[in-house]
Motif scaffolding. Structure first.
Motif, short mmCIF file in Angstrom:
data_model
loop_
_atom_site.label_atom_id
_atom_site.label_comp_id
_atom_site.label_asym_id
_atom_site.label_seq_id
_atom_site.Cartn_x
_atom_site.Cartn_y
_atom_site.Cartn_z
N UNK A 1 4.85 6.59 -6.70
CA UNK A 1 3.91 5.53 -7.31
C UNK A 1 2.95 4.89 -6.32
N UNK A 2 1.78 4.78 -6.56
CA UNK A 2 0.79 4.37 -5.67
C UNK A 2 0.91 3.02 -5.68
N UNK A 3 1.04 2.40 -4.59
CA UNK A 3 1.09 0.90 -4.44
C UNK A 3 -0.27 0.29 -4.60
N UNK A 4 -1.34 1.03 -4.36
CA UNK A 4 -2.72 0.36 -4.76
C UNK A 4 -3.32 0.57 -6.20
N UNK A 5 -3.00 1.76 -7.08
CA UNK A 5 -3.46 2.16 -8.39
C UNK A 5 -2.23 1.60 -9.36
N UNK A 6 -1.16 1.50 -8.50
CA UNK A 6 0.14 1.49 -9.71
C UNK A 6 0.12 2.60 -10.56
N UNK A 7 -0.23 3.93 -10.07
CA UNK A 7 -0.14 5.11 -10.93
C UNK A 7 1.03 5.87 -10.42
N UNK A 8 1.86 6.53 -11.55
CA UNK A 8 3.17 7.39 -10.95
C UNK A 8 2.53 8.90 -11.23
N UNK A 9 2.89 9.59 -10.16
CA UNK A 9 2.94 11.09 -10.36
C UNK A 9 4.07 11.80 -10.12
N UNK B 1 -4.12 10.94 -4.76
CA UNK B 1 -4.55 10.16 -3.47
C UNK B 1 -5.96 10.71 -2.73
N UNK B 2 -6.12 11.81 -3.45
CA UNK B 2 -7.35 12.49 -2.85
C UNK B 2 -8.68 12.42 -3.78
N UNK C 1 -9.56 6.41 -4.11
CA UNK C 1 -10.50 5.83 -2.73
C UNK C 1 -11.31 4.76 -2.93
N UNK C 2 -11.83 4.75 -4.28
CA UNK C 2 -12.59 3.35 -4.33
C UNK C 2 -11.83 2.12 -4.31
N UNK C 3 -10.52 2.32 -5.09
CA UNK C 3 -9.52 1.27 -5.16
C UNK C 3 -9.10 0.95 -3.78
N UNK C 4 -8.70 1.86 -2.77
CA UNK C 4 -8.22 1.40 -1.63
C UNK C 4 -9.26 0.80 -0.60
N UNK C 5 -10.65 1.39 -1.06
CA UNK C 5 -11.79 0.88 -0.34
C UNK C 5 -12.11 -0.77 -0.57
N UNK C 6 -12.03 -1.02 -1.97
CA UNK C 6 -12.21 -2.17 -2.34
C UNK C 6 -11.11 -3.18 -1.77
#
Length: 482
Positions: free
Chosen positions: A411-419, A429-430, A435-440
């Motif tokens: 689960x992505x801690x930035x986007x709260x998306x689970x894969x 993650x690619x 990338x935009x969420x992490x950048x912001x």
């Protein structure tokens, strides 16, 4: 010594590639009868919505397991499997050749092989732990709880299976917990034992030969683009009106989460049908409001057409994925399979050359396959007759259902998306959105850091003789904490 497996011919492929036509051609040449393996075509009527092969093009060939369910009925795969096996034997007893055709490929796989997960779950349902859904949920109310609570309970009882599913996949999470509760065993252990029991053994029910009809991406995209327009010409909206009447009258008593209610061409038009029903039955609407409703109706109709086109394309891609990931992996791994899995790829891109590139080679291979004097080893190799790229005859990737090493849940801690696979995780993650969420987020953190540094710099520059009482409330708090 194991008894020789009886031969079975199966035609598979994505929607719009000509499966039904080839099945009829084979039946005519081989004195055969057809068994439908399309879950939606089992329903009576609804020929346009379910894209049934026109009656006049079936050339008098009997089609079994087609046109026999009412829309309000919902069958499990085990019910279809039981009747399909009976029909195959009945056809053989009458001296005919059974030919299976359809696009519901997980039905096909459960027929060709015994040990699929679905077969295993049906075995549980029919054994000591069987029972009606109502009785099971009455005994275990947690199964009707919100998905997050069901997942938490599954995590407690069987973390391996909990890690297998996406947090929003309620049906699979619920099913895994149900197995744990009704068997008092971990579902993951039961699946592992079933796999271990079948290791190194053939689970094939038949000696299988498959014809995979396929078209190039460009050709298939062009065919599918006009699919809905053709459905409309053939009477799609008449069928939708009749189906909506049934839906409206019985929706409180029916399970609309399965069966015909999940067919492409129905669920995409539900908003339009509801709006149309409102307009037809609201006689008191003034002229201006009525005109607004009519415009909205036109918009919803166009939206339904677009959504059906998109859903059809997605379904076509998912059918090919099933073949290349599930079916091919299984065929190549099973010790009883024909050389190279026994799957023949036939190119239906150019329909003007159908007889030369599809019908004639399929008939020749099938006749040799059914001839007891010709060993299966002497059949032509699938790669020798394929005119499409032979890479298609190699598995696209490993089958996640049978390879536990692929069970990755991140689960992505930035986007709260689970894969739930490494491939999906890498894709996320690619991806541009991640990338935009992490950048912001990094930009916000940098701004906050600069603000803190400015405050600290301002405090450091303050006169050294400033008394405690003269300091600001914020400074006092900081000093107290220090």
């Amino acid at each position: 010594m194991q008894q020789a497996l009886r031969p079975l011919i199966t035609v598979i492929g994505a929607t719009g590639t000509g499966k039904s036509k080839l099945a009829v051609d084979l039946a005519l040449a081989l004195n055969g009868e057809i068994i439908n393996s399309d879950a939606m075509q089992m329903y009576r009527g609804l020929d346009v919505i379910t894209n049934k092969h026109p009656l006049e093009e079936r050339m008098g060939i009997p089609h079994h397991l087609m046109d026999f369910l009412n829309p309000e009925e919902a069958w499990k795969i085990g019910q279809w499997l039981s009747i399909a096996l009976t029909k195959i034997e009945d056809i053989r007893k009458r001296g005919k050749v059974p030919i299976v055709v359809g696009g519901t490929h997980y039905y096909v796989q459960s027929l060709l092989f015994r040990e699929s997960i679905q077969d295993f779950e049906d075995k549980l349902d029919n054994g000591d732990y069987s029972g009606h859904r109502e009785a099971i949920t009455a005994k275990f109310p947690i199964l009707e709880a919100p998905t997050s609570e069901i997942l938490a309970e599954l995590q407690r009882r069987d973390p391996v299976m909990a890690n297998r599913w996406h947090p929003n996949d309620r049906r699979k999470i619920q099913r895994s917990l149900e197995i744990c509760l009704t068997t008092s065993r971990k579902a993951s252990d039961l699946y592992a034992e079933e796999a271990a029991n079948n290791a190194g053994k053939s689970t094939a029910r038949f000696s299988n030969i498959l014809f995979w009809v396929h078209a190039s991406d460009e050709v298939l995209a062009s065919r599918l683009k006009g699919r809905v327009d053709k459905m409309i010409e053939q009477g799609l909206f008449g069928e939708l009106d009749e189906l909506y009447k049934l839906y409206k009258e019985n929706k409180d008593e029916m399970d609309t989460s399965s069966g015909i209610w999940q067919s492409i061409g129905w669920k995409e038009f539900v908003p339009y049908l509801v709006a149309k029903d409102t307009l037809d039955n609201d006689g008191g609407t003034n002229a201006e409001a009525k005109k607004t409703l009519e415009n909205e109706l036109d918009r919803l109709k166009a939206e339904g057409i677009d959504k059906t086109n998109v859903a059809t394309r997605h379904y076509s891609k998912s059918q090919v994925k099933w073949i290349r990931i599930k079916l091919l992996n299984k065929l190549l791994a099973d010790v009883a399979s024909l050389p190279d899995g026994g799957m023949y790829l036939l190119d239906t891109s150019d329909l003007s050359r159908w007889n030369d590139t599809v019908r004639d080679p399929a008939v020749r291979i099938a006749q040799a396959f059914l001839n007891p004097d010709i060993p299966n080893e002497n059949l032509p190799k699938p790669t020798e007759i394929a005119t499409l790229p032979t890479d298609l005859l190699k598995p696209h990737k490993k089958d996640m259902a049978t390879d536990r090493s692929l069970w990755v849940n991140n689960t992505c801690e930035h986007c709260h998306v689970t894969a739930v696979t490494q491939e999906l995780w890498n894709k996320h993650i690619n991806g541009r959105a991640h990338r935009q969420v992490v950048k912001r987020k990094m930009k916000r953190e940098q701004i906050e850091l600069l603000r803190v540094l400015r405050v600290a710099s301002s405090e450091a520059a303050a006169p050294a003789d400033v008394s405690y009482k003269e300091a600001s409330p914020d400074t006092q708090t900081t000093e107290t904490l220090l």
